[in-house]
Design a protein around this motif. Sequence first.
Motif: not given
Length: 267
Positions: A217, A233, A242, A248
Amino acid sequence: MKYKILCSDLDGTLLSTKSDVSTNAIEQIRKIKNDTRIILVSARMPSGMRYIQEDLGITDQPIICYNGALVLSGNKELNSVFIPTTILKTIYELCAELEVDLGLYYNNEWYAPKTSLRVEKETKYTKSIPTFQDTQSTLDDWEQRNVGAHKIMLMCTKSSADTLMPILQEKLGEALNLYRSNDTLIEIAPKSVSKLSAIKLLMAEHDSLADIIAFGDNYNDIEMLENVGYGVAVANARDEVKAISKFITLENTADGVAHYIANNLVY
């Protein structure tokens, strides 16, 4: 695709609260851990990671602590890179006239000069207990023992951090990784190690980075996510994280890692 190794950051990633993994994460990792090595990768100290290993049932696996500065398998050190006391003394001198407390970490030792809201939060969230003693005493003890810091946490005010960060970058930026984790915290680590370098250390001869999936993160996860086979992410990740990730997933508070495992890695 099945991966040989799953590496995950903890805070803001695998942990759905400030301190614990969810029952869902435990269940999903249970389903894959016999076929996939689960390696926890964190800026935390060992005691702040061990209880999570126990909850997940993966105490047979190594852990990567302090962003790669310390790698342990059980009680065995596989790699240890620390900041020597000569540099620690310089940092201490630079902080002397500012409102800054030094949190100093070596292996499973954590020293702070006094308690504070930051120290209390760290104690609560990582379930680790500091030793309170003045910084000079810690440095004298470490010098005698010929050890140093796997991590330094400079606990500042916003004003002192604003003043100190450019000074540290100018004087020590070539020797250290300097990371401002928020307005009042500056984290410092050895320059020569990273989460990725530690992961490479743990790879078997026949493994490649393509065999690894990783979750993260924050800025200190970027190199890891960029270079493994598949970087994921969580939705609460920094925008820069990201941007370089292949996927994601949900936010950490919505069990993003467990959700990804359940929908993509469990067959």
